[in-house]
Design a protein around this motif. Sequence first.
Motif, PDB file in Angstrom:
ATOM      1  N   ALA A 181       0.719  -1.168   0.188  1.00 52.54           N
ATOM      2  CA  ALA A 181       0.017   0.059   0.109  1.00 52.54           C
ATOM      3  C   ALA A 181       0.892   1.218  -0.099  1.00 52.54           C
ATOM      4  CB  ALA A 181      -0.945  -0.089   1.216  1.00 52.54           C
ATOM      5  N   THR A 182       2.121   1.000   0.520  1.00 49.50           N
ATOM      6  CA  THR A 182       3.129   2.517   0.661  1.00 49.50           C
ATOM      7  C   THR A 182       3.721   2.573  -0.615  1.00 49.50           C
ATOM      8  OG1 THR A 182       3.050   2.044   2.805  1.00 49.50           O
ATOM      9  CG2 THR A 182       4.711   3.572   2.145  1.00 49.50           C
ATOM     10  N   THR A 183       4.560   1.427  -0.938  1.00 50.41           N
ATOM     11  CA  THR A 183       5.536   1.456  -2.079  1.00 50.41           C
ATOM     12  C   THR A 183       4.773   1.186  -3.486  1.00 50.41           C
ATOM     13  OG1 THR A 183       6.014  -0.659  -1.988  1.00 50.41           O
ATOM     14  CG2 THR A 183       7.116   0.862  -0.753  1.00 50.41           C
ATOM     15  N   GLY A 184       3.601   0.705  -3.568  1.00 52.58           N
ATOM     16  CA  GLY A 184       3.199   0.115  -4.801  1.00 52.58           C
ATOM     17  C   GLY A 184       3.583  -0.980  -5.432  1.00 52.58           C
ATOM     18  N   ASP A 185       4.755  -1.605  -4.802  1.00 53.26           N
ATOM     19  CA  ASP A 185       5.396  -2.716  -5.404  1.00 53.26           C
ATOM     20  C   ASP A 185       4.374  -4.028  -5.352  1.00 53.26           C
ATOM     21  OD1 ASP A 185       7.795  -1.760  -5.402  1.00 53.26           O
ATOM     22  OD2 ASP A 185       8.442  -2.299  -3.707  1.00 53.26           O
ATOM     23  N   ILE A 186       4.427  -4.676  -6.407  1.00 51.37           N
ATOM     24  CA  ILE A 186       3.416  -5.766  -6.399  1.00 51.37           C
ATOM     25  C   ILE A 186       4.116  -7.004  -5.520  1.00 51.37           C
ATOM     26  CG2 ILE A 186       2.509  -7.623  -7.944  1.00 51.37           C
ATOM     27  CD1 ILE A 186       1.946  -5.395  -9.826  1.00 51.37           C
ATOM     28  N   LEU A 187       3.482  -7.458  -4.731  1.00 57.84           N
ATOM     29  CA  LEU A 187       4.178  -8.515  -3.826  1.00 57.84           C
ATOM     30  C   LEU A 187       4.025  -9.859  -4.257  1.00 57.84           C
ATOM     31  CD1 LEU A 187       3.271  -6.942  -0.120  1.00 57.84           C
ATOM     32  CD2 LEU A 187       5.548  -6.745  -1.577  1.00 57.84           C
ATOM     33  N   MET A 188       2.637 -10.291  -4.578  1.00 58.64           N
ATOM     34  CA  MET A 188       2.486 -11.574  -4.829  1.00 58.64           C
ATOM     35  C   MET A 188       1.227 -11.671  -5.547  1.00 58.64           C
ATOM     36  SD  MET A 188       1.439 -13.106  -1.105  1.00 58.64           S
ATOM     37  CE  MET A 188       0.449 -14.311  -1.755  1.00 58.64           C
ATOM     38  N   MET A 189       0.681 -13.016  -6.357  1.00 51.71           N
ATOM     39  CA  MET A 189      -0.457 -13.087  -6.685  1.00 51.71           C
ATOM     40  C   MET A 189      -1.041 -14.555  -6.224  1.00 51.71           C
ATOM     41  SD  MET A 189      -2.600 -13.912 -10.346  1.00 51.71           S
ATOM     42  CE  MET A 189      -2.867 -15.342  -9.577  1.00 51.71           C
ATOM     43  N   ALA A 190      -2.206 -14.644  -5.700  1.00 51.30           N
ATOM     44  CA  ALA A 190      -2.558 -15.973  -5.122  1.00 51.30           C
ATOM     45  C   ALA A 190      -3.997 -16.015  -5.542  1.00 51.30           C
ATOM     46  CB  ALA A 190      -2.342 -15.981  -3.695  1.00 51.30           C
ATOM     47  N   TRP A 191      -4.789 -17.201  -4.986  1.00 53.57           N
ATOM     48  CA  TRP A 191      -6.182 -17.210  -5.217  1.00 53.57           C
ATOM     49  C   TRP A 191      -7.020 -17.366  -4.200  1.00 53.57           C
ATOM     50  CZ3 TRP A 191      -7.413 -18.116 -10.478  1.00 53.57           C
ATOM     51  CH2 TRP A 191      -6.378 -18.118 -11.398  1.00 53.57           C
ATOM     52  N   MET A 192      -8.096 -16.803  -4.412  1.00 55.15           N
ATOM     53  CA  MET A 192      -9.320 -16.736  -3.460  1.00 55.15           C
ATOM     54  C   MET A 192     -10.628 -17.401  -3.667  1.00 55.15           C
ATOM     55  SD  MET A 192      -9.106 -12.983  -1.950  1.00 55.15           S
ATOM     56  CE  MET A 192      -7.892 -12.419  -0.565  1.00 55.15           C
ATOM     57  N   ASN A 193     -11.155 -17.709  -2.767  1.00 52.08           N
ATOM     58  CA  ASN A 193     -12.493 -18.551  -3.038  1.00 52.08           C
ATOM     59  C   ASN A 193     -13.376 -17.460  -2.277  1.00 52.08           C
ATOM     60  OD1 ASN A 193     -12.337 -19.327  -0.337  1.00 52.08           O
ATOM     61  ND2 ASN A 193     -12.607 -21.628  -0.762  1.00 52.08           N
ATOM     62  N   ALA A 194     -14.741 -17.754  -2.324  1.00 54.72           N
ATOM     63  CA  ALA A 194     -15.706 -16.588  -1.587  1.00 54.72           C
ATOM     64  C   ALA A 194     -15.355 -16.705  -0.257  1.00 54.72           C
ATOM     65  CB  ALA A 194     -17.091 -17.255  -1.790  1.00 54.72           C
ATOM     66  N   GLU A 195     -15.189 -17.984   0.627  1.00 53.20           N
ATOM     67  CA  GLU A 195     -14.800 -17.860   1.901  1.00 53.20           C
ATOM     68  C   GLU A 195     -13.627 -17.078   2.360  1.00 53.20           C
ATOM     69  OE1 GLU A 195     -14.400 -21.705   3.783  1.00 53.20           O
ATOM     70  OE2 GLU A 195     -14.678 -20.856   5.823  1.00 53.20           O
ATOM     71  N   SER A 196     -12.504 -17.269   1.588  1.00 58.26           N
ATOM     72  CA  SER A 196     -11.306 -16.554   1.847  1.00 58.26           C
ATOM     73  C   SER A 196     -11.376 -15.221   1.492  1.00 58.26           C
ATOM     74  CB  SER A 196     -10.114 -17.089   1.104  1.00 58.26           C
ATOM     75  OG  SER A 196     -10.185 -16.773  -0.167  1.00 58.26           O
ATOM     76  N   LEU A 197     -12.152 -14.603   0.741  1.00 58.18           N
ATOM     77  CA  LEU A 197     -12.373 -13.333   0.365  1.00 58.18           C
ATOM     78  C   LEU A 197     -13.325 -12.511   1.607  1.00 58.18           C
ATOM     79  CD1 LEU A 197     -12.008 -10.691  -1.179  1.00 58.18           C
ATOM     80  CD2 LEU A 197     -13.854 -11.392  -2.702  1.00 58.18           C
ATOM     81  N   GLN A 198     -14.363 -13.349   1.978  1.00 55.05           N
ATOM     82  CA  GLN A 198     -15.138 -12.835   3.002  1.00 55.05           C
ATOM     83  C   GLN A 198     -14.358 -12.667   4.124  1.00 55.05           C
ATOM     84  OE1 GLN A 198     -18.816 -15.105   3.678  1.00 55.05           O
ATOM     85  NE2 GLN A 198     -19.875 -13.052   4.188  1.00 55.05           N
TER      86      GLN A 198
END
Lengths: 145, 145
Positions: free
Chosen positions: A32-49
């Motif tokens: 959120a501060t530097t704008g660097d992209i740290l990673m990409m992973a996956w979410m299902n509905a439960e994990s997003l909630q």
Amino acid sequence: MQDSSPRVDSPAWLNAIRWNADGLVPAIAQDATTGDILMMAWMNAESLQLTAQEGQAVYWSRSRGQLWRKGETSGHQQVVSEIRLDCDEDVILLKVEQKGGIACHTGRRSCFYRKLEDGEWVTTASVIKDPESIYGKTKGSTHGE
Amino acid sequence: MQDSSPRVDSPAWLNAIRWNADGLVPAIAQDATTGDILMMAWMNAESLQLTAQEGQAVYWSRSRGQLWRKGETSGHQQVVSEIRLDCDEDVILLKVEQKGGIACHTGRRSCFYRKLEDGEWVTTASVIKDPESIYGKTKGSTHGE
């Protein structure tokens, strides 16, 4: 393939997501501060909630077939300041504060530590902390993916 | 599902990629100057190779089932300054210069223009240019995805 059908009590914002055939969407974590992209992973509905409820990133580990509370072993949690959605409603962007300054299971800040140069993937970021000292020798890989 | 098996003459850097069952990987486009995340789309081996060769983002349009040269209709090309690979070799990160300052087919700068606030997706970025004036009235949607 887990059961990812929306529960009856799913909020409207969650039902707006267009999950893929496996009930997942990609989630990008950006510092959120530097704008660097740290990673990409996956979410299902439960994990997003859970991510929205708890204010910390919770992914879905495809390799382990279970919820993956980022940092549960390493202590490298991601404190979420923003959850964003793309125009197609099928990609999530998290703005996060990366605890420990390490997002990658290799002990580097970001997972995107290789850059294509003259037809080769060149490592451009060094290991901040030995993964063995993060995860322990006997626990094996706790890499969520 | 297109034929995405590596060609005999595929370079090693391309063969290092772990394509999904459809022969695709997610590709994140990030503004090289501001760090803003502009969009996420998909690439097959051919589109990634073309991106590296031409220095402009070429994606794979899943909806159209064909190569998608970003900006071919809109003029909003993405000039690529860096191609990065993640630790799992299954996500690509492009650092780009976004021509026209508009990456999204809605006429906004970024596709991630909605933010979760109090249980609702709130639009936080305005339309810079009417999509009709970008794509024309009769051409229909040229949205790659």
